[in-house]
Design a protein around this motif. Structure first.
Motif, PDB file in Angstrom:
ATOM      1  N   ALA A 157       6.247  -4.368   6.999  1.00 59.37           N
ATOM      2  CA  ALA A 157       5.920  -3.365   5.940  1.00 59.37           C
ATOM      3  C   ALA A 157       7.079  -2.722   5.204  1.00 59.37           C
ATOM      4  O   ALA A 157       7.162  -2.617   4.205  1.00 59.37           O
ATOM      5  CB  ALA A 157       4.752  -2.397   6.194  1.00 59.37           C
ATOM      6  N   GLU A 158       7.986  -2.204   6.027  1.00 53.44           N
ATOM      7  CA  GLU A 158       9.133  -1.609   5.531  1.00 53.44           C
ATOM      8  C   GLU A 158       9.942  -2.551   4.777  1.00 53.44           C
ATOM      9  O   GLU A 158      10.925  -2.125   3.806  1.00 53.44           O
ATOM     10  CB  GLU A 158       9.810  -0.746   6.555  1.00 53.44           C
ATOM     11  CG  GLU A 158       9.280   0.532   7.034  1.00 53.44           C
ATOM     12  CD  GLU A 158       9.173   1.319   6.062  1.00 53.44           C
ATOM     13  OE1 GLU A 158      10.272   1.867   5.703  1.00 53.44           O
ATOM     14  OE2 GLU A 158       8.088   1.728   5.384  1.00 53.44           O
ATOM     15  N   ARG A 216      -2.748   8.411  -3.675  1.00 52.84           N
ATOM     16  CA  ARG A 216      -2.418   9.009  -2.281  1.00 52.84           C
ATOM     17  C   ARG A 216      -2.968   8.746  -1.081  1.00 52.84           C
ATOM     18  O   ARG A 216      -2.703   8.891  -0.153  1.00 52.84           O
ATOM     19  CB  ARG A 216      -2.300  10.790  -2.601  1.00 52.84           C
ATOM     20  CG  ARG A 216      -2.106  11.602  -1.626  1.00 52.84           C
ATOM     21  CD  ARG A 216      -1.862  12.726  -1.760  1.00 52.84           C
ATOM     22  NE  ARG A 216      -1.458  13.877  -0.602  1.00 52.84           N
ATOM     23  CZ  ARG A 216      -0.407  13.977  -0.398  1.00 52.84           C
ATOM     24  NH1 ARG A 216       0.751  13.576  -1.339  1.00 52.84           N
ATOM     25  NH2 ARG A 216       0.203  14.659   0.727  1.00 52.84           N
ATOM     26  N   TRP A 217      -4.646   8.750  -1.431  1.00 56.70           N
ATOM     27  CA  TRP A 217      -5.494   8.253  -0.519  1.00 56.70           C
ATOM     28  C   TRP A 217      -5.088   6.999   0.309  1.00 56.70           C
ATOM     29  O   TRP A 217      -5.438   6.498   1.229  1.00 56.70           O
ATOM     30  CB  TRP A 217      -7.038   8.129  -0.699  1.00 56.70           C
ATOM     31  CG  TRP A 217      -7.181   7.424  -1.951  1.00 56.70           C
ATOM     32  CD1 TRP A 217      -7.414   7.566  -3.278  1.00 56.70           C
ATOM     33  CD2 TRP A 217      -7.652   6.128  -1.938  1.00 56.70           C
ATOM     34  NE1 TRP A 217      -7.558   6.571  -4.132  1.00 56.70           N
ATOM     35  CE2 TRP A 217      -7.899   5.538  -3.154  1.00 56.70           C
ATOM     36  CE3 TRP A 217      -8.079   5.387  -0.631  1.00 56.70           C
ATOM     37  CZ2 TRP A 217      -8.554   4.289  -3.451  1.00 56.70           C
ATOM     38  CZ3 TRP A 217      -8.722   4.128  -1.079  1.00 56.70           C
ATOM     39  CH2 TRP A 217      -8.776   3.552  -2.093  1.00 56.70           C
ATOM     40  N   VAL A 218      -4.409   6.077  -0.498  1.00 50.27           N
ATOM     41  CA  VAL A 218      -3.995   4.725  -0.111  1.00 50.27           C
ATOM     42  C   VAL A 218      -2.763   4.736   0.533  1.00 50.27           C
ATOM     43  O   VAL A 218      -2.550   4.299   1.752  1.00 50.27           O
ATOM     44  CB  VAL A 218      -3.756   3.703  -1.202  1.00 50.27           C
ATOM     45  CG1 VAL A 218      -3.377   2.329  -0.889  1.00 50.27           C
ATOM     46  CG2 VAL A 218      -5.334   3.342  -1.450  1.00 50.27           C
ATOM     47  N   ARG A 219      -1.691   5.567  -0.439  1.00 48.32           N
ATOM     48  CA  ARG A 219      -0.299   5.560   0.430  1.00 48.32           C
ATOM     49  C   ARG A 219      -0.109   6.388   1.484  1.00 48.32           C
ATOM     50  O   ARG A 219       0.699   5.977   2.515  1.00 48.32           O
ATOM     51  CB  ARG A 219       0.651   6.221  -0.736  1.00 48.32           C
ATOM     52  CG  ARG A 219       2.012   6.314  -0.633  1.00 48.32           C
ATOM     53  CD  ARG A 219       2.769   6.986  -1.738  1.00 48.32           C
ATOM     54  NE  ARG A 219       2.232   8.456  -2.070  1.00 48.32           N
ATOM     55  CZ  ARG A 219       1.711   8.584  -2.908  1.00 48.32           C
ATOM     56  NH1 ARG A 219       1.130   8.038  -3.906  1.00 48.32           N
ATOM     57  NH2 ARG A 219       1.520   9.885  -3.197  1.00 48.32           N
ATOM     58  N   VAL A 220      -0.733   7.485   1.806  1.00 43.10           N
ATOM     59  CA  VAL A 220      -0.475   8.393   2.917  1.00 43.10           C
ATOM     60  C   VAL A 220      -1.119   7.531   4.220  1.00 43.10           C
ATOM     61  O   VAL A 220      -0.480   7.382   5.111  1.00 43.10           O
ATOM     62  CB  VAL A 220      -1.226   9.790   2.758  1.00 43.10           C
ATOM     63  CG1 VAL A 220      -1.149  10.451   3.902  1.00 43.10           C
ATOM     64  CG2 VAL A 220      -0.547  10.339   1.546  1.00 43.10           C
ATOM     65  N   ALA A 236       0.727  -1.180   0.030  1.00 43.73           N
ATOM     66  CA  ALA A 236       0.007   0.081   0.048  1.00 43.73           C
ATOM     67  C   ALA A 236       0.966   1.228   0.102  1.00 43.73           C
ATOM     68  O   ALA A 236       0.397   2.228  -0.703  1.00 43.73           O
ATOM     69  CB  ALA A 236      -0.875  -0.020   1.212  1.00 43.73           C
ATOM     70  N   ARG A 237       1.869   1.244   0.512  1.00 46.81           N
ATOM     71  CA  ARG A 237       2.954   2.381   0.673  1.00 46.81           C
ATOM     72  C   ARG A 237       3.724   2.559  -0.762  1.00 46.81           C
ATOM     73  O   ARG A 237       4.143   3.672  -0.937  1.00 46.81           O
ATOM     74  CB  ARG A 237       4.134   2.262   1.696  1.00 46.81           C
ATOM     75  CG  ARG A 237       3.604   2.266   3.060  1.00 46.81           C
ATOM     76  CD  ARG A 237       4.687   2.356   3.757  1.00 46.81           C
ATOM     77  NE  ARG A 237       5.007   3.914   3.868  1.00 46.81           N
ATOM     78  CZ  ARG A 237       5.900   4.383   4.594  1.00 46.81           C
ATOM     79  NH1 ARG A 237       6.776   3.525   5.292  1.00 46.81           N
ATOM     80  NH2 ARG A 237       6.401   5.757   4.577  1.00 46.81           N
ATOM     81  N   LEU A 238       3.326   1.572  -1.671  1.00 41.88           N
ATOM     82  CA  LEU A 238       3.933   2.188  -2.940  1.00 41.88           C
ATOM     83  C   LEU A 238       2.666   2.115  -3.868  1.00 41.88           C
ATOM     84  O   LEU A 238       2.808   2.478  -4.981  1.00 41.88           O
ATOM     85  CB  LEU A 238       4.705   0.641  -3.499  1.00 41.88           C
ATOM     86  CG  LEU A 238       5.755   0.176  -2.672  1.00 41.88           C
ATOM     87  CD1 LEU A 238       6.347  -1.206  -3.247  1.00 41.88           C
ATOM     88  CD2 LEU A 238       6.899   1.335  -2.759  1.00 41.88           C
ATOM     89  N   SER A 239       1.296   2.387  -3.341  1.00 44.92           N
ATOM     90  CA  SER A 239       0.423   2.843  -4.312  1.00 44.92           C
ATOM     91  C   SER A 239       0.629   4.267  -5.097  1.00 44.92           C
ATOM     92  O   SER A 239       1.141   5.056  -4.441  1.00 44.92           O
ATOM     93  CB  SER A 239      -0.687   2.543  -3.391  1.00 44.92           C
ATOM     94  OG  SER A 239      -2.072   3.110  -4.194  1.00 44.92           O
TER      95      SER A 239
END
Length: 300
Positions: free
Chosen positions: A155-156, A97-101, A91-94
């Motif tokens: 996740a990281e 913006r509303w998913v990534r942030v 999700a952090r690579l989406s």
């Protein structure tokens, strides 16, 4: 052997390495001898203090139940934290913006809080607002703290493992018409697993060890808590610490050994067998009848 990161040692470097190795072995032997003599002077090597660990009662009453508690909390935490960490890492690579942030905010928040504080907070939350029995509450609190913290760390790991792949992998996938979800699931993640595996295993070992925090602070019945009860009954504090440390070493060594075997298997699976596939009879006949160029053109 010489590479970009490593130069083969010359004669002087080899001699220096041998000298340092000998010095290290000597210092280690002296340290072990000092520990042995210090324990002997304090009568900590008496057989009466070690004898309980040779009986079935000490293991069936204290150590085995404690080890099962450790493994149960660690296994459940692993099962939940691994996929949850993968979801948040992706999700952090989406591109959205509303998913990534929000995913980044959740990961950074729980990664910044000590796991012990998460366990204590979860224990208080369950005690005040959940209908969980008091004897089950420590288990839920330990698992909750381990999952929240380790999922954010994993996740990281997932995000960095995917970003470590060559950029050409993604560009090639887009060039043949794959969408981002297809690229992630079919190309990037399978390759990143091998890259991420050592870091994931290290985090799994941390999960096993961190179960002891729940035993110390919120009374979860795990291996270290069982050791405390055993030592109180047999008056062998030092010996019980040594035995429990050996058990943790064996468990974590088993995890890392399995991970090493799995990593080697994955790497072997990615290598080509080098086998040459023969042409079928139809292709050979078509080529022979129409000429090399005609056969190929007809096949296309």
């Amino acid at each position: 052997m010489t590479s970009v990161l490593y130069d083969a040692p010359g004669p002087r470097a080899k001699r220096r390495n041998v000298v340092l190795s000998v010095v290290f072995v000597v210092l280690l032997a002296l340290f072990l001898w000092w520990v042995w003599t210090a324990m002997d002077d304090k009568n900590q090597l008496k057989w009466a203090l070690w004898e309980p660990f040779t009986t079935a009662d000490a293991w069936s009453t204290y150590l085995w139940p404690g080890l099962l508690g450790t493994l149960k909390a660690a296994a459940l935490s692993m099962v939940i934290a691994l996929p949850l960490g993968a979801v948040f890492g992706i999700a952090r690579l989406s591109d959205h913006r509303w998913v990534r942030v929000p995913a980044g905010a959740v990961v950074e928040f729980f990664r910044s809080i000590p796991v012990l504080l998460l366990m204590l907070f979860a224990n208080e939350l369950y005690a005040r607002s959940a209908g969980i029995a008091s004897e089950d509450r420590p288990f839920y609190a330990v698992v909750t703290g381990l999952v929240l913290y380790n999922a954010s760390v994993l996740a990281e790991v997932v995000r960095s493992g995917i970003l470590a792949l060559p950029k050409g992998q993604t560009e090639a996938a887009y060039a043949i018409g794959l969408r981002k979800g297809q690229t992630m699931g079919s190309i990037l993640l399978p390759q990143a697993v091998t890259v991420m595996l050592p870091a994931i295993v290290s985090q799994l070992v941390v999960i096993v060890k961190d179960t002891a925090l729940g035993g110390v602070m919120i009374g979860y019945q795990e291996l270290l808590t069982a050791r405390s009860t055993l030592a109180a009954n047999y008056a062998n504090v030092v010996q019980s610490f040594i035995v429990v440390a050996v058990i943790f070493i064996i468990v974590n060594f088993a995890i890392t050994s399995f991970a090493s075997w799995l990593e080697a298997r994955l790497r072997r699976g990615k290598k080509s067998t080098g086998a040459v596939l023969p042409l079928n009879d139809a292709a050979i006949d078509g080529t022979a009848g129409t000429g090399g160029g005609g056969g190929i053109a007809g096949g296309i």
